[in-house]
Design an enzyme around this catalytic site. Structure first.
Site, PDB file in Angstrom:
ATOM      1  N   LYS A 266       0.851  -1.450   0.000  1.00 32.56           N
ATOM      2  CA  LYS A 266       0.086  -0.052   0.115  1.00 32.56           C
ATOM      3  C   LYS A 266       0.912   1.194   0.072  1.00 32.56           C
ATOM      4  CE  LYS A 266      -3.149   2.742   3.147  1.00 32.56           C
ATOM      5  NZ  LYS A 266      -4.081   2.500   4.227  1.00 32.56           N
ATOM      6  N   LYS A 278     -10.398  12.353   8.413  1.00 30.60           N
ATOM      7  CA  LYS A 278      -9.806  12.118   9.750  1.00 30.60           C
ATOM      8  C   LYS A 278      -9.713  13.419  10.657  1.00 30.60           C
ATOM      9  CE  LYS A 278      -6.803   8.680   8.485  1.00 30.60           C
ATOM     10  NZ  LYS A 278      -7.084   7.704   9.020  1.00 30.60           N
ATOM     11  N   GLU A 350      -9.393   3.291   2.582  1.00 34.31           N
ATOM     12  CA  GLU A 350      -9.054   3.226   1.349  1.00 34.31           C
ATOM     13  C   GLU A 350      -8.004   2.309   1.131  1.00 34.31           C
ATOM     14  OE1 GLU A 350      -7.844   5.065   3.632  1.00 34.31           O
ATOM     15  OE2 GLU A 350      -5.690   4.742   2.988  1.00 34.31           O
ATOM     16  N   ARG A 352      -7.722  -0.843   1.429  1.00 38.43           N
ATOM     17  CA  ARG A 352      -7.971  -2.173   0.675  1.00 38.43           C
ATOM     18  C   ARG A 352      -8.559  -2.140  -0.549  1.00 38.43           C
ATOM     19  NH1 ARG A 352     -12.111  -2.592   6.003  1.00 38.43           N
ATOM     20  NH2 ARG A 352     -10.472  -1.185   6.807  1.00 38.43           N
TER      21      ARG A 352
END
Ligand code: BES
Ligand code: MN
Ligand code: ZN
Length: 497
Positions: A266, A278, A350, A352
């Protein structure tokens, strides 16, 4: 920093310091190398042990100046803890802690004398890995370097002349691994304005060129042609276009039917959370959300030099996760490259999404085995704090082999469950799957299950490094900041595979 094998005796070696270690717990064990050293010093250490000042407890530092009987200006005795608990992981830390301790005192050169039973190739590798890891500082952007000091040379003493060739090969291996780990740490340290997906791609390109590796960088046009809808969904909120970075190592002699290992990492160069934004507190840490990708590139950098007999590729999806007028929204449905439809419940889940398309693409490129690494969930931090990497996978036997490499290289990883019950939690009412778990708890496991939906029957391991890729506080053997975790495990695993 130069590292070399030295045939000289500890008593005559000329260096700013000689370093060795003392076993014990509350009481020092006075034997072997330390007893030998004591004799050279005319019995000056034994009384310190008897009085309890030298105890041998883990990473205790005892520094003696101008020791008589030794040419070096200092003698450093590092506590090694209980011999029953001792392993190469401890040795790695001892070497590293000694380096940081001496460096902070302006020492330029030192000699490291391991205990007699630690004069093997594997021990030499651990020592040198520890030295390189410890020497790393996160001071690139400080005009006044906090630590203006540096170690110029480390000599390794006591290794048997008979096995010199093997020891030298082990030192060379350790340098490759340590430098590659630090390559990952450099990337992780970069702030997001200095490491966008395109900039990460060009750093990968430079590394590949330097290492003799093949590289293919998919731009947003090719990503769209390949219908990587999950990656595009995340990227659409940002002005920075995404990249899919593929770096390949091919062995000189390719055997038919040999496994092809894909390392999928990732690389969200900044994770704001997107529309599911966030909170501001600690958001700056989300520049490290590309740690998995950096680790996979680092592993390929090392493997290019260590030359395993199998084919290995790194597949690194790179994007920002931003809010904005074009950003995807909670409830949106995206079609992944595999054809599976995904309901995006939370745009902050995001990682995954981009890994889903990277896994599908790795399989398309011929991967027979998959390992992914990702700063994927806060939930893994709840489960394992910043101590262990959470390791998931199927079949169990494949996961166990990765865990074995983790043990061998001194990286703490812990097996996590991936039972079918968790699959229920990512079922969607309107699409094939949803990107967050319904119901409470198990956030790291439902994230892993989401990835498994794309790995399908291909043997697969997922490493959640959200808690372990970054260290807030320095350790005696390591600066604060990026750890480079999983690099050593993955290199070891690929070499053994
Ligand atoms: N990048 C974060 C995970 C993370 C958290 C990394 C802390 C490093 C430190 C990831 O993209 C994320 O936001 N995960 C969410 C998932 C949730 C929305 C289901 C999380 O863990 O809160
Ligand atoms: Mn996120
Ligand atoms: Zn993220």
């Amino acid at each position: 920093m130069e590292i070399q094998l030295e045939g000289q005796l500890f008593s005559s070696v000329s260096a700013d310091a000689v370093v060795t270690y003392v076993f014990g717990d509350k009481e020092a064990r006075f034997e072997g190398t330390v007893a030998e050293l004591d004799r050279a010093l005319g019995g000056k250490i034994k009384p310190l042990a008897d009085s309890g000042e030298v105890s041998g407890k883990p990473l205790e530092m005892i520094l003696l100046h101008y020791p008589a009987g030794v040419a070096a200006k200092r003698l450093l005795l590092v506590g090694a803890g209980k011999p029953e608990k001792f392993s190469h992981a401890e040795l790695r830390k001892i070497a590293g802690a000694a380096l940081r301790y001496l460096k902070s005192r302006g020492v330029k050169t030192f000699a490291f004398l391991p205990a007699e039973k630690d004069r093997t190739p594997a021990a030499a590798q651990a020592i040198v890995e520890g030295l390189l890891h410890a020497d790393y500082e996160s001071d690139k952007y400080q005009t006044q370097k906090k630590n203006n000091k540096g170690i110029d040379r480390v000599s390794l003493l006591g290794f048997p002349a008979a096995s010199r060739a093997e020891i030298e090969a082990a030192v060379e291996r350790a340098k490759i691994i340590g430098e590659s780990e630090n390559f990952a740490r450099d990337l992780i340290n970069e702030p997001s304005n200095r490491l966008t997906p395109r900039m990460l791609a060009s750093r990968a390109e430079a590394m590949a060129k330097d290492s003799g590796l093949e590289i293919d960088i998919l731009d947003e046009k090719r990503i769209a042609e390949l219908k990587m809808g999950a990656l595009l969904g995340v990227a659409q909120g940002s002005d920075e276009p995404p990249r899919m970075i593929v770096v390949r190592y091919r062995p000189a002699q390719k055997k038919t039917g040999a496994p092809i290992l894909a390392l999928v990492g990732k690389a969200v160069t900044f994770d704001t959370g997107g529309i599911s934004i966030k909170p501001a507190a600690n958001m700056e840490e989300m520049k490290t959300d590309m740690s998995g990708g950096a680790t996979m590139l680092a592993a390929l950098r090392a493997l290019a030099r260590l030359k395993p007999s199998i084919e290995v590729m790194a597949v690194v999806p790179a994007t920002e996760n931003m809010p904005g007028g074009r950003a995807q929204k909670p409830g949106d449905v995206q079609i992944a490259m595999s054809g599976k439809s995904i309901e995006v419940i939370n745009t902050d889940a995001e990682g995954r999404l981009i890994l889903a398309d990277a896994i599908t693409y790795a399989k398309k490129l011929g991967a027979t085995h998959l390992i992914d690494a990702a700063t994927l969930t806060g939930a893994i931090v709840v489960a394992l704090a910043n101590v262990h990497v959470g390791a998931f996978g199927t079949p169990r036997e494949f996961l166990d082999r990765v865990l074995e490499s983790a043990r061998a290289t001194g990286e703490k990883m812990w097996p996590m469950p991936i039972d079918d019950e968790y699959e229920e939690m990512i079922k969607s009412k309107i699409a094939d799957i949803r990107n967050t778990g319904s119901g409470k708890g198990g956030g790291a496991i439902t994230a892993a299950w989401f990835l498994k939906e794309f790995a399908e029957d291909t043997p697969w391991v997922h490493l959640d490094i959200a808690g372990t890729a970054w260290r807030d506080d320095a350790k005696p053997w390591s600066a604060s900041g990026p750890t480079g975790v999983a690099t050593r495990t993955l290199v070891d695993f690929a070499m053994k595979m």
